[in-house]
Design a protein around this motif. Structure first.
Motif, PDB file in Angstrom:
ATOM      1  N   PHE A  68       5.278  -5.247  -4.558  1.00 34.71           N
ATOM      2  CA  PHE A  68       5.783  -4.020  -5.171  1.00 34.71           C
ATOM      3  C   PHE A  68       5.733  -2.904  -4.135  1.00 34.71           C
ATOM      4  CE2 PHE A  68       4.314  -6.508  -8.776  1.00 34.71           C
ATOM      5  CZ  PHE A  68       5.336  -6.333  -9.702  1.00 34.71           C
ATOM      6  N   GLY A  69       6.775  -2.082  -4.091  1.00 40.18           N
ATOM      7  CA  GLY A  69       6.842  -1.015  -3.094  1.00 40.18           C
ATOM      8  C   GLY A  69       7.280  -1.490  -1.730  1.00 40.18           C
ATOM      9  N   PRO A  70       8.288  -2.359  -1.642  1.00 45.05           N
ATOM     10  CA  PRO A  70       8.683  -2.922  -0.338  1.00 45.05           C
ATOM     11  C   PRO A  70       9.473  -1.963   0.544  1.00 45.05           C
ATOM     12  CG  PRO A  70      10.166  -3.714  -2.030  1.00 45.05           C
ATOM     13  CD  PRO A  70       9.122  -2.886  -2.738  1.00 45.05           C
ATOM     14  N   SER A  71       9.988  -0.879  -0.019  1.00 46.64           N
ATOM     15  CA  SER A  71      10.823   0.019   0.769  1.00 46.64           C
ATOM     16  C   SER A  71      10.028   1.116   1.454  1.00 46.64           C
ATOM     17  CB  SER A  71      11.897   0.660  -0.124  1.00 46.64           C
ATOM     18  OG  SER A  71      11.284   1.437  -1.148  1.00 46.64           O
ATOM     19  N   GLY A  72       8.714   1.161   1.238  1.00 39.99           N
ATOM     20  CA  GLY A  72       7.893   2.156   1.889  1.00 39.99           C
ATOM     21  C   GLY A  72       7.634   1.830   3.345  1.00 39.99           C
ATOM     22  N   PHE A  73       6.789   2.639   3.965  1.00 40.20           N
ATOM     23  CA  PHE A  73       6.514   2.452   5.387  1.00 40.20           C
ATOM     24  C   PHE A  73       5.810   1.136   5.669  1.00 40.20           C
ATOM     25  CE2 PHE A  73       3.228   3.318   8.766  1.00 40.20           C
ATOM     26  CZ  PHE A  73       4.078   3.084   9.830  1.00 40.20           C
TER      27      PHE A  73
END
Length: 430
Positions: free
Chosen positions: A86-91
């Protein structure tokens, strides 16, 4: 002879262990295991010795996809790990997916953003190993679909500031609780939750009267995850540096300073930081999946050295050929113009704010280790990367006279920033 060759070919094709028809397995694996059972029954009917047909090994009674581990390791093998990120598009997301993909894991990329923002993750793994599912943090059915076949869940979702659609409470607390609860219901073996160093119930006041709401919400999120999934692994990283980060690039961008003046709270001399490299944090997350000591523990992901913020920022500007002697760089306390800019940014730039009060408050919190917590060394990450080896490359695009071909030694050497050891239980230099 012909029948022996055929059976050897079947044996190589279906050398995996699983229960045929298991509901937790994808269709491709169910068909493969179903075919294996038919070949085994056909071979056993003849019996070894009566027709010279060897007996195939009996499949283990298991419905967990992780038990299908095969290969010698690496990208084209299967590690036995089916991980939902979850949250793969973050840094940090691309680093974690890349580590999972190159070790032969199947990754479900559970994204909230536009699919084009995470399409580059497709090449991190072998063909068919990187799968996508769009979710809404408030939609439990979309989360269930993402973790249906997974034995590992990694929650990297987080926000630096609130938006008009999601508050920090909704993202860091309610969303984290929902993912932890559904993971427990789905029988997930290992949940890894990304929090933040210095997360505490009542953060120390720096500028804002109640301290950092970001750190307070991260602490409440940890408590929510613990209530729903007591064995969860909580990772507390310090400021993370790396390509396209929000630490080094935050200080070197032009909007952070006022012309040649760099404003810092108390001139940056009252704050100490222990930054960690992005690949070290990602490697720590991967090692936490299989570590026997990680379940139920807090892990501080910090770098090998501690730096005074003032010395660190001065060093960055020396690397950019913007020293006081050459360019006129000046560092000092927060000035009225900067305070006005932060106030306007907090009031109006609610969607793409990079200098709001919450960011500024957290910027000057001194990094402190969590009592009794593990660290990256406990997870086997011993060769931690110092800033001196990577920041010169990170700030190269922001150098003054960047298109000027200089002679050897024409510009003074930036040196290295003064630092202290980041060893365990080191005294805080404040």
């Amino acid at each position: 002879m012909k029948s022996s060759r055929v059976l050897e070919r079947w044996r190589g094709a279906f050398a995996i262990t699983a229960t045929p028809g298991s509901s937790r397995l994808p269709v491709a694996y169910q068909l493969r295991c179903f075919s294996q059972s038919h070949v085994r029954n056909a071979a056993n009917d003849g019996g070894e010795g009566s027709k010279g047909v060897p007996e195939l090994p009996t499949a283990a009674k298991s419905s967990i996809l992780g038990n299908l581990k095969r290969g010698r390791g690496g990208r084209s093998s299967f590690s036995g790990i089916v991980a939902t990120v979850f949250g793969p598009s973050g840094f940090l997301g691309p680093y974690v997916i890349n580590h999972l993909g190159k070790m032969g894991s199947q990754v479900i990329v559970a994204h909230r953003c536009d699919p084009y923002d995470v399409r580059d993750a497709k090449v991190s793994g072998d063909l068919g190993q990187i799968l996508y599912n769009q979710i809404d943090l408030r939609d439990e059915d979309s989360i269930r679909r993402s973790i249906k076949y997974s034995n590992v869940v990694i929650n990297l979702i987080g926000r630096d500031f609130a938006t008009k659609r999601f508050s920090l409470e909704q993202v860091h607390v309610e969303g984290a609780r929902r993912i932890a609860r559904l993971s427990k219901e789905a029988g997930v073996e290992r949940l890894i939750h990304l929090s933040a160093l210095n997360a505490t119930e009542k953060p120390k006041r720096i500028i804002l009267p109640k301290g950092s709401e970001f750190l307070a919400s991260k602490w409440r999120g940890e408590q929510a995850v613990r209530e729903e999934f007591p064995e969860a692994v909580i990772i507390r990283p310090s400021d993370i540096f790396g390509a396209e980060d929000r630490f080094v690039n935050y200080y070197v961008r032009g909007g952070r300073r006022v012309f040649k003046y760099m404003p810092l709270w108390k001139s940056g001399e009252a704050t100490w930081k222990q930054p960690v490299h992005s690949s070290d944090v990602a490697a720590g997350i991967i090692n936490a999946i299989t570590s026997p000591i990680a379940p139920g523990r807090i892990i501080d992901a910090v770098g090998p050295k501690r730096y005074q913020l003032s010395e660190l920022v001065d060093w960055m500007f020396r690397l950019m050929r913007r020293s006081p002697e050459m360019w006129g760089y000046i560092r000092g306390p927060l000035d009225p113009f900067t305070i006005l800019k932060i106030a306007c940014s907090s009031a109006f730039a609610f969607k793409f704010s990079k200098s709001d009060w919450q960011r500024v408050e957290r910027e000057y919190v001194t990094d402190e280790r969590t009592p009794g917590a593990l660290d990256l060394e406990d997870l086997g990450i011993t060769n931690l990367k110092p800033m001196e080896d990577y920041v010169p490359w990170l700030v190269k695009g922001s150098r003054a006279y960047n298109y000027y071909t200089d002679d050897l030694g024409e510009f003074p050497d930036a040196g290295i920033p003064p630092s202290s050891s980041g060893a365990r239980n080191a005294e805080l230099l404040v």
